[in-house]
Design a protein around this motif. Structure first.
Motif, PDB file in Angstrom:
ATOM      1  N   TRP A 175     -44.990 -24.724  44.369  1.00 37.00           N
ATOM      2  CA  TRP A 175     -45.480 -25.661  45.379  1.00 37.00           C
ATOM      3  C   TRP A 175     -44.310 -26.021  46.272  1.00 37.00           C
ATOM      4  CZ3 TRP A 175     -47.166 -25.610  40.360  1.00 37.00           C
ATOM      5  CH2 TRP A 175     -48.528 -25.347  40.191  1.00 37.00           C
ATOM      6  N   ALA A 176     -44.543 -25.919  47.587  1.00 40.77           N
ATOM      7  CA  ALA A 176     -43.458 -26.118  48.544  1.00 40.77           C
ATOM      8  C   ALA A 176     -43.894 -26.999  49.708  1.00 40.77           C
ATOM      9  CB  ALA A 176     -42.995 -24.760  49.082  1.00 40.77           C
ATOM     10  N   HIS A 177     -42.922 -27.655  50.288  1.00 36.21           N
ATOM     11  CA  HIS A 177     -43.087 -28.417  51.527  1.00 36.21           C
ATOM     12  C   HIS A 177     -41.682 -28.533  52.110  1.00 36.21           C
ATOM     13  CE1 HIS A 177     -45.103 -31.969  53.763  1.00 36.21           C
ATOM     14  NE2 HIS A 177     -44.127 -31.448  54.497  1.00 36.21           N
ATOM     15  N   ASP A 178     -41.423 -27.767  53.148  1.00 36.53           N
ATOM     16  CA  ASP A 178     -40.076 -27.687  53.727  1.00 36.53           C
ATOM     17  C   ASP A 178     -39.067 -27.228  52.685  1.00 36.53           C
ATOM     18  OD1 ASP A 178     -40.917 -28.429  56.279  1.00 36.53           O
ATOM     19  OD2 ASP A 178     -40.699 -30.561  55.834  1.00 36.53           O
ATOM     20  N   GLY A 179     -39.487 -26.352  51.822  1.00 32.26           N
ATOM     21  CA  GLY A 179     -38.667 -25.847  50.715  1.00 32.26           C
ATOM     22  C   GLY A 179     -39.416 -26.049  49.408  1.00 32.26           C
ATOM     23  N   ILE A 180     -38.938 -25.426  48.366  1.00 32.73           N
ATOM     24  CA  ILE A 180     -39.606 -25.508  47.068  1.00 32.73           C
ATOM     25  C   ILE A 180     -39.528 -26.935  46.519  1.00 32.73           C
ATOM     26  CG2 ILE A 180     -39.533 -24.765  44.655  1.00 32.73           C
ATOM     27  CD1 ILE A 180     -38.583 -22.039  45.639  1.00 32.73           C
ATOM     28  N   GLN A 202     -49.180 -40.169  35.501  1.00 31.33           N
ATOM     29  CA  GLN A 202     -49.597 -39.734  36.832  1.00 31.33           C
ATOM     30  C   GLN A 202     -48.903 -40.476  37.975  1.00 31.33           C
ATOM     31  OE1 GLN A 202     -53.842 -39.218  37.274  1.00 31.33           O
ATOM     32  NE2 GLN A 202     -54.016 -38.356  35.228  1.00 31.33           N
ATOM     33  N   PRO A 203     -48.814 -41.801  37.952  1.00 31.67           N
ATOM     34  CA  PRO A 203     -48.111 -42.484  39.044  1.00 31.67           C
ATOM     35  C   PRO A 203     -46.639 -42.074  39.145  1.00 31.67           C
ATOM     36  CG  PRO A 203     -49.456 -44.045  37.808  1.00 31.67           C
ATOM     37  CD  PRO A 203     -49.444 -42.752  37.025  1.00 31.67           C
ATOM     38  N   ALA A 204     -45.983 -41.909  38.004  1.00 32.47           N
ATOM     39  CA  ALA A 204     -44.571 -41.519  38.017  1.00 32.47           C
ATOM     40  C   ALA A 204     -44.397 -40.097  38.538  1.00 32.47           C
ATOM     41  CB  ALA A 204     -43.972 -41.649  36.617  1.00 32.47           C
ATOM     42  N   LEU A 205     -45.297 -39.191  38.145  1.00 35.84           N
ATOM     43  CA  LEU A 205     -45.211 -37.817  38.624  1.00 35.84           C
ATOM     44  C   LEU A 205     -45.498 -37.742  40.117  1.00 35.84           C
ATOM     45  CD1 LEU A 205     -44.644 -34.880  38.066  1.00 35.84           C
ATOM     46  CD2 LEU A 205     -47.040 -34.612  37.362  1.00 35.84           C
ATOM     47  N   LYS A 206     -46.471 -38.505  40.571  1.00 41.89           N
ATOM     48  CA  LYS A 206     -46.771 -38.546  42.005  1.00 41.89           C
ATOM     49  C   LYS A 206     -45.544 -39.030  42.786  1.00 41.89           C
ATOM     50  CE  LYS A 206     -50.026 -40.480  45.345  1.00 41.89           C
ATOM     51  NZ  LYS A 206     -51.186 -41.341  45.562  1.00 41.89           N
ATOM     52  N   ALA A 207     -44.888 -40.059  42.299  1.00 44.36           N
ATOM     53  CA  ALA A 207     -43.686 -40.576  42.964  1.00 44.36           C
ATOM     54  C   ALA A 207     -42.577 -39.533  42.976  1.00 44.36           C
ATOM     55  CB  ALA A 207     -43.213 -41.863  42.272  1.00 44.36           C
ATOM     56  N   LEU A 208     -42.437 -38.784  41.890  1.00 44.02           N
ATOM     57  CA  LEU A 208     -41.414 -37.745  41.813  1.00 44.02           C
ATOM     58  C   LEU A 208     -41.690 -36.631  42.827  1.00 44.02           C
ATOM     59  CD1 LEU A 208     -38.898 -37.315  40.059  1.00 44.02           C
ATOM     60  CD2 LEU A 208     -40.328 -36.015  38.483  1.00 44.02           C
ATOM     61  N   ILE A 228     -50.276 -32.648  42.282  1.00 44.36           N
ATOM     62  CA  ILE A 228     -49.383 -32.234  43.365  1.00 44.36           C
ATOM     63  C   ILE A 228     -50.125 -32.297  44.691  1.00 44.36           C
ATOM     64  CG2 ILE A 228     -48.100 -30.288  44.359  1.00 44.36           C
ATOM     65  CD1 ILE A 228     -47.509 -29.464  41.379  1.00 44.36           C
ATOM     66  N   ARG A 229     -51.340 -31.788  44.714  1.00 46.52           N
ATOM     67  CA  ARG A 229     -52.137 -31.789  45.944  1.00 46.52           C
ATOM     68  C   ARG A 229     -52.451 -33.210  46.414  1.00 46.52           C
ATOM     69  NH1 ARG A 229     -56.722 -27.215  44.690  1.00 46.52           N
ATOM     70  NH2 ARG A 229     -55.566 -25.408  45.471  1.00 46.52           N
ATOM     71  N   LYS A 230     -52.690 -34.113  45.487  1.00 42.95           N
ATOM     72  CA  LYS A 230     -52.950 -35.506  45.858  1.00 42.95           C
ATOM     73  C   LYS A 230     -51.683 -36.197  46.356  1.00 42.95           C
ATOM     74  CE  LYS A 230     -56.981 -36.404  42.972  1.00 42.95           C
ATOM     75  NZ  LYS A 230     -57.490 -37.097  41.781  1.00 42.95           N
ATOM     76  N   ALA A 231     -50.571 -35.881  45.729  1.00 46.92           N
ATOM     77  CA  ALA A 231     -49.305 -36.499  46.121  1.00 46.92           C
ATOM     78  C   ALA A 231     -48.846 -36.013  47.488  1.00 46.92           C
ATOM     79  CB  ALA A 231     -48.227 -36.209  45.074  1.00 46.92           C
ATOM     80  N   ASP A 232     -49.166 -34.748  47.804  1.00 47.91           N
ATOM     81  CA  ASP A 232     -48.747 -34.168  49.080  1.00 47.91           C
ATOM     82  C   ASP A 232     -49.837 -33.245  49.613  1.00 47.91           C
ATOM     83  OD1 ASP A 232     -47.429 -33.226  51.308  1.00 47.91           O
ATOM     84  OD2 ASP A 232     -46.180 -31.830  50.178  1.00 47.91           O
ATOM     85  N   PRO A 233     -50.758 -33.786  50.421  1.00 46.75           N
ATOM     86  CA  PRO A 233     -51.840 -32.966  50.965  1.00 46.75           C
ATOM     87  C   PRO A 233     -51.367 -31.795  51.828  1.00 46.75           C
ATOM     88  CG  PRO A 233     -52.341 -35.294  51.218  1.00 46.75           C
ATOM     89  CD  PRO A 233     -50.909 -35.196  50.763  1.00 46.75           C
ATOM     90  N   GLN A 270     -43.424 -36.920  45.618  1.00 46.47           N
ATOM     91  CA  GLN A 270     -43.199 -37.470  46.952  1.00 46.47           C
ATOM     92  C   GLN A 270     -41.705 -37.602  47.257  1.00 46.47           C
ATOM     93  OE1 GLN A 270     -45.789 -40.879  46.546  1.00 46.47           O
ATOM     94  NE2 GLN A 270     -47.486 -39.793  47.518  1.00 46.47           N
ATOM     95  N   ALA A 271     -40.916 -37.912  46.252  1.00 45.39           N
ATOM     96  CA  ALA A 271     -39.466 -37.973  46.440  1.00 45.39           C
ATOM     97  C   ALA A 271     -38.906 -36.579  46.724  1.00 45.39           C
ATOM     98  CB  ALA A 271     -38.789 -38.577  45.206  1.00 45.39           C
ATOM     99  N   ALA A 272     -39.456 -35.559  46.080  1.00 43.56           N
ATOM    100  CA  ALA A 272     -39.013 -34.180  46.325  1.00 43.56           C
ATOM    101  C   ALA A 272     -39.355 -33.754  47.751  1.00 43.56           C
ATOM    102  CB  ALA A 272     -39.653 -33.228  45.312  1.00 43.56           C
ATOM    103  N   VAL A 273     -40.535 -34.142  48.239  1.00 36.65           N
ATOM    104  CA  VAL A 273     -40.919 -33.847  49.627  1.00 36.65           C
ATOM    105  C   VAL A 273     -39.942 -34.537  50.578  1.00 36.65           C
ATOM    106  CG1 VAL A 273     -42.679 -34.192  51.414  1.00 36.65           C
ATOM    107  CG2 VAL A 273     -43.366 -33.481  49.113  1.00 36.65           C
TER     108      VAL A 273
END
Length: 132
Positions: A57-62, A112-118, A38-43, A120-123
């Motif tokens: 974990w949140a960024h402009d919302g949960i 890992q790549p799929a989770l990172k994309a997910l 999560i931290r790597k996907a969204d610093p 980033q899509a949530a952000v």
């Protein structure tokens, strides 16, 4: 990365660290690996501690939560039903109109790549809703 402070003076990050240590088994290891992804996907992710002991974990919302149960580590995405999931990571809480979850059992690996994309899509989804 920011994290929200709590009344007892400890940060959410410290409480998540403590939870990972307390588990002391595959669940703690998995929660730590998820957190790192999560931290790597969204610093800019913000760590929170809600509902009497749930890492959030949140960024402009949960974005998602990281719950641990006896036989599973569950990542619940607050707006998962609105997220693209081409790799079919969501395997739990599929019946609702809002949330979706990923149940990870002992011995399972994370795509890992799929989770990172997910993540980033949530952000991106949270940010798009904030702009409205």
């Amino acid at each position: 990365m920011k994290n929200t402070g709590l009344p007892d003076g400890r940060s959410a990050s410290e409480l998540i660290d403590e939870r990972i240590r307390e588990l002391g088994d595959w669940r703690g290891d998995m929660l730590g690996r998820i957190r790192e992804l999560i931290r790597k996907a969204d610093p800019k992710v913000v760590e929170e501690w809600k509902w009497r002991g749930v890492p959030v974990w949140a960024h402009d919302g949960i974005l998602c939560t990281g719950e641990t149960y006896k036989n599973v580590v569950k990542m619940t995405f607050a707006k998962g039903a609105s997220l693209p999931d081409p790799s079919k990571l969501f395997n739990s809480s599929l019946e609702g109109n809002t949330r979706r979850a990923i149940d990870i059992h002992e011995g399972e690996e994370i795509d890992q790549p799929a989770l990172k994309a997910l993540i980033q899509a949530a952000v991106a989804l949270n940010q798009s809703k904030k702009k409205r």
